[in-house]
Design a protein around this motif. Structure first.
Motif, PDB file in Angstrom:
ATOM      1  N   LEU A  61       0.805  -1.214   0.000  1.00 37.12           N
ATOM      2  CA  LEU A  61       0.000   0.000   0.000  1.00 37.12           C
ATOM      3  C   LEU A  61       0.842   1.271   0.000  1.00 37.12           C
ATOM      4  CD1 LEU A  61      -2.743   1.413   0.227  1.00 37.12           C
ATOM      5  CD2 LEU A  61      -2.585   1.163   2.698  1.00 37.12           C
ATOM      6  N   PHE A  62       1.897   1.290   0.786  1.00 36.24           N
ATOM      7  CA  PHE A  62       2.710   2.483   0.958  1.00 36.24           C
ATOM      8  C   PHE A  62       3.810   2.615  -0.097  1.00 36.24           C
ATOM      9  CE2 PHE A  62       6.553   4.174   3.301  1.00 36.24           C
ATOM     10  CZ  PHE A  62       6.153   5.494   3.349  1.00 36.24           C
ATOM     11  N   LEU A  63       4.034   1.579  -0.904  1.00 34.44           N
ATOM     12  CA  LEU A  63       5.247   1.502  -1.712  1.00 34.44           C
ATOM     13  C   LEU A  63       5.154   2.177  -3.078  1.00 34.44           C
ATOM     14  CD1 LEU A  63       6.261  -2.192  -0.893  1.00 34.44           C
ATOM     15  CD2 LEU A  63       6.858  -0.088   0.316  1.00 34.44           C
ATOM     16  N   CYS A  64       3.946   2.393  -3.588  1.00 35.41           N
ATOM     17  CA  CYS A  64       3.747   3.090  -4.873  1.00 35.41           C
ATOM     18  C   CYS A  64       4.543   2.449  -6.006  1.00 35.41           C
ATOM     19  CB  CYS A  64       4.120   4.562  -4.736  1.00 35.41           C
ATOM     20  SG  CYS A  64       3.090   5.456  -3.575  1.00 35.41           S
ATOM     21  N   GLY A  65       4.499   1.115  -6.085  1.00 33.82           N
ATOM     22  CA  GLY A  65       5.155   0.411  -7.173  1.00 33.82           C
ATOM     23  C   GLY A  65       6.627   0.127  -6.940  1.00 33.82           C
ATOM     24  N   LYS A  66       7.165   0.585  -5.825  1.00 28.17           N
ATOM     25  CA  LYS A  66       8.573   0.353  -5.511  1.00 28.17           C
ATOM     26  C   LYS A  66       8.709  -0.849  -4.579  1.00 28.17           C
ATOM     27  CE  LYS A  66       9.914   5.243  -5.864  1.00 28.17           C
ATOM     28  NZ  LYS A  66       8.647   5.685  -6.487  1.00 28.17           N
ATOM     29  N   THR A  67       9.909  -1.353  -4.427  1.00 29.95           N
ATOM     30  CA  THR A  67      10.147  -2.399  -3.440  1.00 29.95           C
ATOM     31  C   THR A  67      10.346  -1.746  -2.077  1.00 29.95           C
ATOM     32  OG1 THR A  67      12.563  -2.385  -3.658  1.00 29.95           O
ATOM     33  CG2 THR A  67      11.317  -3.776  -5.195  1.00 29.95           C
ATOM     34  N   SER A  68      10.226  -2.549  -1.026  1.00 33.28           N
ATOM     35  CA  SER A  68      10.424  -2.002   0.312  1.00 33.28           C
ATOM     36  C   SER A  68      11.855  -1.498   0.488  1.00 33.28           C
ATOM     37  CB  SER A  68      10.097  -3.058   1.373  1.00 33.28           C
ATOM     38  OG  SER A  68      10.911  -4.206   1.215  1.00 33.28           O
ATOM     39  N   GLU A  69      12.815  -2.165  -0.127  1.00 35.12           N
ATOM     40  CA  GLU A  69      14.211  -1.727  -0.023  1.00 35.12           C
ATOM     41  C   GLU A  69      14.423  -0.392  -0.742  1.00 35.12           C
ATOM     42  OE1 GLU A  69      16.898  -2.739   1.709  1.00 35.12           O
ATOM     43  OE2 GLU A  69      15.428  -4.018   2.711  1.00 35.12           O
ATOM     44  N   GLU A  70      13.731  -0.210  -1.869  1.00 34.09           N
ATOM     45  CA  GLU A  70      13.844   1.065  -2.592  1.00 34.09           C
ATOM     46  C   GLU A  70      13.279   2.212  -1.767  1.00 34.09           C
ATOM     47  OE1 GLU A  70      13.627  -0.380  -7.280  1.00 34.09           O
ATOM     48  OE2 GLU A  70      11.776  -0.092  -6.141  1.00 34.09           O
ATOM     49  N   VAL A  71      12.136   1.971  -1.115  1.00 40.14           N
ATOM     50  CA  VAL A  71      11.536   3.012  -0.270  1.00 40.14           C
ATOM     51  C   VAL A  71      12.432   3.289   0.928  1.00 40.14           C
ATOM     52  CG1 VAL A  71       9.566   3.600   1.176  1.00 40.14           C
ATOM     53  CG2 VAL A  71       9.188   2.479  -1.020  1.00 40.14           C
ATOM     54  N   LYS A  72      12.973   2.234   1.515  1.00 37.74           N
ATOM     55  CA  LYS A  72      13.881   2.404   2.653  1.00 37.74           C
ATOM     56  C   LYS A  72      15.093   3.240   2.246  1.00 37.74           C
ATOM     57  CE  LYS A  72      16.736  -0.227   5.895  1.00 37.74           C
ATOM     58  NZ  LYS A  72      17.209  -1.582   6.286  1.00 37.74           N
TER      59      LYS A  72
END
Length: 252
Positions: A61-72
């Motif tokens: 939900l929070f990632l907007c098409g990105k991976t969690s590592e990319e958001v981190k």
């Protein structure tokens, strides 16, 4: 970097030499990861000392098409890429007002407070999604500043950005922030009647109006009457919104 610093406040400036009892941390991230496996909501942890995201769950939900590592890796730069520009300014205002509010809370009570607000994310398909964001302190410095905070992102049951509320665990008191006048106003949580609680609980179990009436030994029309009064009380239009509201506000 200068833009990202707008999300941080001198009132909560956790410097590298800040006095921190690091024994309080333990293996806390394992508990956060376990929680993320049990919920559809997105979780992440802010480290105010490093001004970065320490953990981002895989929930999409929070990632907007990105991976969690990319958001981190992006950290607060994520907001400038994936939040409406006017909502970015709103988030910066909420941060400032929130830390000013927090500064007036006794240090030994600060972990009991949480803040909730809504803003628009731009997802991977370039569509706007209104989300609710909740933040609560996890660990404090010796001086009472927030060292690490847990954040939970879910779909909002509101229709616009804002809706900034601070609540305290174990209390019916809450504080609503009005960005137009930059002021917090004290209020009280909405209380459900016993009948409203029963009807919502049975709706959440998947029962129909007639089945709820049979369970409670009342007519279907009486169920509809209580449902209508409930919608008016909490400001929603249908049962789906009502269930979302009571779950978000921990009324059910």
């Amino acid at each position: 970097m200068e833009e990202i610093n707008k999300f941080f406040n001198d009132k909560n400036d956790v410097r590298s030499d800040a006095e921190i009892d690091r024994s309080q941390v333990g293996e806390y991230l394992e508990a956060v990861k376990a929680f993320s496996r049990l919920t559809y909501q997105s979780l992440y942890v802010i480290d105010y000392q490093t001004r970065a995201f320490e953990y981002v769950s895989d929930n999409p939900l929070f990632l907007c098409g990105k991976t969690s590592e990319e958001v981190k890796e992006l950290g607060y730069a994520f907001y400038f890429q994936n939040v409406k520009p006017e909502d970015v300014e709103l988030l910066i205002m909420i941060n400032e007002a929130g830390f000013e509010f927090y500064e007036n809370i006794p240090v030994d009570e600060r972990k009991l407070y949480s803040i909730s607000y809504d803003f628009y994310l731009i997802n991977g398909k370039k569509n706007r999604v209104l989300v609710n964001h909740k933040l609560t302190p996890m660990f404090l410095t010796e001086g009472g500043q927030i060292w690490k905070a847990l954040c939970i992102v879910s779909l909002s049951n509101n229709t616009s950005s804002g809706n900034v509320v601070v609540s305290r665990e174990g209390s019916d008191a809450l504080w609503k922030y009005d960005p137009e006048v930059n002021r917090w106003e004290k209020d009280e949580k909405i209380r459900l009647s016993q009948r409203e609680y029963e009807i919502l609980s049975l709706y959440a179990s998947g029962l129909t109006i007639n089945e709820i009436g049979e369970k409670l030994f009342i007519s279907a029309d009486t169920v509809k009457f209580h449902r209508k009064k409930l919608f008016e009380k909490i400001g929603v239009n249908n049962i789906a919104e009502a269930l979302a509201y009571v779950k978000t506000n921990k009324l059910l």
